[in-house]
Enzyme design. Structure first.
Site, PDB file in Angstrom:
ATOM      1  N   ASP A 185      17.322  50.303 114.703  1.00 51.71           N
ATOM      2  CA  ASP A 185      18.745  50.176 114.972  1.00 51.71           C
ATOM      3  C   ASP A 185      18.963  49.600 116.368  1.00 51.71           C
ATOM      4  OD1 ASP A 185      18.499  52.260 116.747  1.00 51.71           O
ATOM      5  OD2 ASP A 185      19.815  53.635 115.675  1.00 51.71           O
ATOM      6  N   ASN A 232      30.286  47.923 121.337  1.00 60.89           N
ATOM      7  CA  ASN A 232      31.603  47.934 120.692  1.00 60.89           C
ATOM      8  C   ASN A 232      32.704  48.330 121.672  1.00 60.89           C
ATOM      9  OD1 ASN A 232      31.212  47.038 118.077  1.00 60.89           O
ATOM     10  ND2 ASN A 232      30.708  49.069 117.268  1.00 60.89           N
ATOM     11  N   GLU A 246      24.686  50.374 112.486  1.00 60.92           N
ATOM     12  CA  GLU A 246      23.824  49.425 113.204  1.00 60.92           C
ATOM     13  C   GLU A 246      22.359  49.614 112.841  1.00 60.92           C
ATOM     14  OE1 GLU A 246      24.387  52.920 116.133  1.00 60.92           O
ATOM     15  OE2 GLU A 246      25.449  51.993 114.442  1.00 60.92           O
TER      16      GLU A 246
END
Length: 312
Positions: A189, A197, A232
Site C-alpha cells: 500500500d 489526500n 490505497e
C-alpha cells in the site's frame, strides 16, 4: 452490401441471347451487371469482384452450374453470396438438386422479366438484411465483451478489482496445489496516503494511485496479475514464483515507485510503498491463507518504518 452502393450482379450463361436480355433488364434497373459465359470464368469473377448476387445457368460446356455453385459454397470467402439458378431444365429433380447444392431460388426459362426483377430484389434485400444482422451481432458481442471486461476492472486505477482478482487467485492456487508448484502473493500500500489526500486533495490522490498501480502493472510478468484490494492497498498474484523471486520482484517495485516523479497540477509528488510477500506452503488449503500472511507481512513492513519489503 452498404445501402449507398450499387449492387453488383454476376450473370453466368453461355447463350448470348439470354445473357444480353438479362444484362439489359438489370442494367435498366441501375444494377452493376457483370456477364460471363463459362463456369470457370464465373468462379474467377466471383473471387475477384465479390458480387452481391449471382444468376447462374445450369447447362454450360466447361462446368455445369451445379459444380459452380458447389465450388463457391465450399469456399468460406464466397459461400454467403446468394445464387439464383435460371435454367430451361424444369424437372423437379433438377430444382431439388439446385437447392441442395446451395441455390436460394430457381427461375425456369423462358423467364418473365417482372419475375426475374422481383426475385432479384427479394434476394438482394435478404442478403442486405443478413449482413446487417451479422454486423449488429458482431457489435453486440464486442459490446458484451467490453462490458464483461469493465466488470473485472477497478474503475479508478485500471487494474483488476478485488472480486475478479480472487477468481484468478483461486484458480492459480488450485493449479499450484495440484502440481505442487510455487506461488507467491505480494500486498502493498501507499505510505502516508491520507497525508497526500489531506494536503493535495482526493483528485490528486486518485492520480497518485493510478500512477503507482500502472507502474506496478508494468513491473510484473504477463502470467502475473495485479488487483486493487481496497483504498490505497494493492495485491499481486505471482504464479510459479518462489519466495525468493517474489521478494526480488517486490524490491524492484519498491525502488521503481520510490523513483517516480508524479507531475500534478499542484506540483510534483513523490511517494513510497510498503510491501509484504508470502508464498504457498504445503499446509495451505485455500488462497486466503497466503493472502492473510502477505497482509501480516505488509503490516510488519509498516511497523518497520515503511518503504521496505517483508516476507513471511
Amino acid at each position: 452490401m452498404p445501402d449507398n452502393r450499387t449492387p453488383t450482379i454476376l450473370i453466368v450463361d453461355d447463350t448470348p441471347a439470354n445473357l444480353l436480355l438479362l444484362t439489359q433488364l438489370l442494367v435498366g434497373q441501375s444494377y452493376d451487371v457483370r456477364p460471363v459465359t463459362q463456369g470457370r470464368q464465373a468462379i474467377a469473377a466471383v473471387r475477384a469482384i465479390r458480387p452481391d448476387l449471382i444468376l447462374l445457368d445450369i447447362r454450360m460446356p466447361d462446368m455445369d452450374g451445379y459444380t459452380v455453385c458447389q465450388t463457391l459454397k465450399a469456399d468460406p470467402e464466397t459461400n454467403q453470396i446468394p445464387i439464383i439458378f435460371i435454367s430451361a431444365l424444369d424437372d423437379t429433380e433438377d430444382k431439388v438438386r439446385a437447392f441442395e447444392c446451395g441455390g436460394v431460388d430457381y427461375i425456369t426459362k423462358p423467364f418473365q422479366p417482372a419475375e426475374v426483377l422481383a426475385r432479384v430484389r427479394t434476394h438482394l434485400a435478404l442478403a442486405q438484411a443478413r449482413i446487417a444482422l451479422e454486423t449488429a451481432n458482431r457489435e453486440l458481442q464486442r459490446a458484451l465483451a467490453r462490458e464483461a471486461e469493465l466488470a473485472r476492472i477497478d474503475w479508478l486505477t485500471g487494474v483488476y478489482n478485488r472480486s475478479h482478482f480472487y477468481e484468478l487467485a483461486t484458480y492459480e492456487f488450485a493449479i499450484a496445489t495440484r502440481y505442487d508448484q510455487p506461488l507467491a502473493i505480494c500486498m502493498f500500500d501507499v505510505d502516508h496516503f491520507k497525508h497526500i489526500n489531506d494536503q493535495y486533495g482526493h483528485l490528486i490522490g486518485d492520480q497518485v494511485l493510478r500512477t503507482i498501480a500502472q507502474t506496478a502493472a508494468r513491473q510484473i510478468r504477463t502470467a502475473d496479475c495485479i488487483g486493487r484490494f481496497g483504498g490505497e492497498e494493492f495485491i499481486l498474484l505471482l504464479p510459479n514464483t518462489t519466495m525468493e523471486a517474489g521478494l526480488n520482484l517486490a524490491e524492484r517495485l519498491r525502488v521503481a515507485v520510490a523513483a517516480l516523479e508524479i507531475h500534478t497540477e499542484k506540483g510534483t509528488i513523490t511517494a513510497t510503498i510498503s510491501l509484504g510477500v508470502a508464498g504457498r506452503q504445503p499446509a495451505d488449503t485455500m488462497i486466503e491463507r497466503i493472502i492473510d500472511r502477505a497482509d501480516q507481512a505488509l503490516y510488519a513492513a509498516k511497523r518497520q518504518g515503511r518503504n521496505c519489503v517483508v516476507g513471511v
